[in-house]
Design a protein around this motif. Structure first.
Motif, mmCIF file in Angstrom:
data_model
loop_
_atom_site.group_PDB
_atom_site.id
_atom_site.type_symbol
_atom_site.label_atom_id
_atom_site.label_comp_id
_atom_site.label_asym_id
_atom_site.label_seq_id
_atom_site.Cartn_x
_atom_site.Cartn_y
_atom_site.Cartn_z
ATOM 1 N N PHE A 151 -18.109 63.052 -5.445
ATOM 2 C CA PHE A 151 -18.108 64.514 -5.461
ATOM 3 C C PHE A 151 -17.764 65.024 -6.868
ATOM 4 C CE2 PHE A 151 -15.567 68.449 -5.046
ATOM 5 C CZ PHE A 151 -16.543 69.282 -4.521
ATOM 6 N N GLU A 152 -16.820 64.346 -7.520
ATOM 7 C CA GLU A 152 -16.439 64.740 -8.880
ATOM 8 C C GLU A 152 -17.648 64.690 -9.822
ATOM 9 O OE1 GLU A 152 -14.689 62.790 -6.908
ATOM 10 O OE2 GLU A 152 -12.620 63.520 -6.898
ATOM 11 N N ALA A 153 -18.471 63.648 -9.649
ATOM 12 C CA ALA A 153 -19.665 63.526 -10.503
ATOM 13 C C ALA A 153 -20.656 64.659 -10.238
ATOM 14 C CB ALA A 153 -20.322 62.164 -10.286
ATOM 15 N N ASP A 154 -20.784 65.071 -8.959
ATOM 16 C CA ASP A 154 -21.659 66.209 -8.640
ATOM 17 C C ASP A 154 -21.154 67.472 -9.344
ATOM 18 O OD1 ASP A 154 -23.103 64.551 -6.998
ATOM 19 O OD2 ASP A 154 -22.178 65.256 -5.136
ATOM 20 N N CYS A 155 -19.846 67.675 -9.335
ATOM 21 C CA CYS A 155 -19.259 68.853 -9.999
ATOM 22 C C CYS A 155 -19.520 68.804 -11.500
ATOM 23 C CB CYS A 155 -17.749 68.917 -9.749
ATOM 24 S SG CYS A 155 -17.328 69.215 -8.020
ATOM 25 N N VAL A 156 -19.372 67.624 -12.080
ATOM 26 C CA VAL A 156 -19.568 67.506 -13.518
ATOM 27 C C VAL A 156 -21.026 67.745 -13.901
ATOM 28 C CG1 VAL A 156 -19.475 65.871 -15.453
ATOM 29 C CG2 VAL A 156 -17.510 66.143 -13.943
ATOM 30 N N ASP A 157 -21.960 67.352 -13.036
ATOM 31 C CA ASP A 157 -23.378 67.663 -13.295
ATOM 32 C C ASP A 157 -23.575 69.172 -13.430
ATOM 33 O OD1 ASP A 157 -24.240 65.078 -13.322
ATOM 34 O OD2 ASP A 157 -24.920 65.060 -11.227
ATOM 35 N N VAL A 158 -22.968 69.915 -12.515
ATOM 36 C CA VAL A 158 -23.086 71.378 -12.540
ATOM 37 C C VAL A 158 -22.445 71.927 -13.819
ATOM 38 C CG1 VAL A 158 -22.357 73.504 -11.378
ATOM 39 C CG2 VAL A 158 -23.134 71.545 -10.017
ATOM 40 N N LEU A 159 -21.255 71.444 -14.139
ATOM 41 C CA LEU A 159 -20.547 71.920 -15.337
ATOM 42 C C LEU A 159 -21.337 71.608 -16.606
ATOM 43 C CD1 LEU A 159 -17.027 70.757 -14.204
ATOM 44 C CD2 LEU A 159 -17.560 73.122 -14.820
ATOM 45 N N ARG A 160 -21.913 70.395 -16.655
ATOM 46 C CA ARG A 160 -22.639 69.981 -17.856
ATOM 47 C C ARG A 160 -23.868 70.857 -18.080
ATOM 48 N NH1 ARG A 160 -22.686 64.618 -17.345
ATOM 49 N NH2 ARG A 160 -24.246 64.845 -15.733
ATOM 50 N N GLN A 161 -24.585 71.173 -16.984
ATOM 51 C CA GLN A 161 -25.767 72.026 -17.139
ATOM 52 C C GLN A 161 -25.382 73.396 -17.678
ATOM 53 O OE1 GLN A 161 -28.113 72.067 -13.504
ATOM 54 N NE2 GLN A 161 -27.922 69.844 -13.343
ATOM 55 N N THR A 162 -24.294 73.953 -17.161
ATOM 56 C CA THR A 162 -23.848 75.262 -17.649
ATOM 57 C C THR A 162 -23.325 75.146 -19.076
ATOM 58 O OG1 THR A 162 -23.271 75.845 -15.388
ATOM 59 C CG2 THR A 162 -22.363 77.241 -17.119
ATOM 60 N N GLY A 163 -22.548 74.100 -19.337
ATOM 61 C CA GLY A 163 -21.972 73.913 -20.670
ATOM 62 C C GLY A 163 -23.016 73.650 -21.738
ATOM 63 N N SER A 164 -24.228 73.249 -21.324
ATOM 64 C CA SER A 164 -25.292 73.028 -22.307
ATOM 65 C C SER A 164 -26.005 74.316 -22.676
ATOM 66 C CB SER A 164 -26.361 72.064 -21.788
ATOM 67 O OG SER A 164 -25.821 71.116 -20.954
ATOM 68 N N ARG A 165 -25.864 75.374 -21.843
ATOM 69 C CA ARG A 165 -26.611 76.589 -22.183
ATOM 70 C C ARG A 165 -25.731 77.772 -22.557
ATOM 71 N NH1 ARG A 165 -27.402 79.977 -18.180
ATOM 72 N NH2 ARG A 165 -26.327 79.335 -16.305
#
Ligand code: MN
Length: 264
Positions: free
Chosen positions: A69-83
């Protein structure tokens, strides 16, 4: 609360920033995760500030294993943090978020408190727990777990042992909540003192789960963020959005819950 801390200079082209906190993301609550992930993909703010308790619990960056679940959250954060510019502050549940997590999310860790200039106003950002001075037993616990010694000792334990300890602490805190009729709120003299020492007009924080706007005195205000819970009759999930130009700052609260019923 430390009165030192960090200052952020918002780049001059920024005109809009979003603030959220107290999502308490956990694998047992896919609905709140879904609402949050949709919001994270949709926002077009120049910057997003997450002011603590993003996670129900974070026991160390090594919890970030593939397929979790933590990895799923980080995927979301990374996409936002990239834009857009993504800033993350510790809460009392996730103060062990470390540099590995921040790097994985393209996020910048914010000390508590942090002062930011938005247009003509200086705002102070905090999780808020350090200012809830009326809760003496919590403040003693906070001092203990925020010490470098406690954290080193805790992080040296195996991951599964840390997860067990965290469950125990959360159960103890839940049963305390149910036995206490009164929760400490942010202390007004302490809030004014830290605002004045940092030269800020307004305090923006979460933690108390009591979204509101309080006038602290004639010139200082305290904005309290909403917690997020997408379940049940009292579901809520709000973003506080600031828009500014050289003359003024405007605030709005946006509910990002999906409609319970499809539009007719
Ligand atoms: Mn909190």
């Amino acid at each position: 609360m430390r009165t030192g801390g960090m200052d952020i200079q918002a780049p001059s082209h920024w005109r809009c920033a979003d603030f959220i906190s107290d999502l308490h993301l956990q694998s047992s609550d896919p609905k709140t995760f879904g609402v949050w992930a949709a919001y994270m993909q949709a926002t077009h703010a120049d910057a997003l500030f997450i002011l603590g308790d993003l996670f129900e619990v974070w026991v160390g960056d090594d919890a970030l294993q593939p397929g979790t679940f933590e990895a799923d959250c980080v995927d979301v954060l990374r996409q936002t943090g990239s834009r857009l510019a993504l800033f993350v502050m510790h809460g009392n549940r996730d103060f062990l978020m470390g540099p590995d997590l921040m790097a994985a999310c393209h996020a910048t860790a914010l000390p508590d408190p942090t002062a930011v200039q938005f247009g003509p106003e200086r705002w102070l950002l905090s999780h808020g727990d350090a200012l809830c001075l009326g809760d003496h037993s919590y403040q003693a616990f906070r001092t203990q777990v925020r010490s470098a010694e406690w954290q080193q000792e805790f992080l040296a334990k195996p991951l599964t042992e840390r997860q067990t300890i965290a469950r125990g602490i959360r159960q103890a805190s839940e049963s305390r909540k149910h036995s206490d009729a009164h929760y400490a709120d942010v202390d007004t003299p302490a809030a004014l003192q830290v605002l004045e020492s940092r030269g800020c007009q307004h305090l923006l924080h979460g933690h108390t789960h009591r979204p509101a706007l309080h006038a602290l005195d004639a010139t200082h205000k305290r904005f309290v963020l909403s917690d997020w819970d997408a379940n049940g009759a009292h579901a809520r999930a709000e973003v506080l959005r600031l828009r500014w130009d050289d003359q003024a700052v405007r605030t709005e609260r946006l509910s990002v819950l999906r409609p319970a019923m499809p539009p007719v």
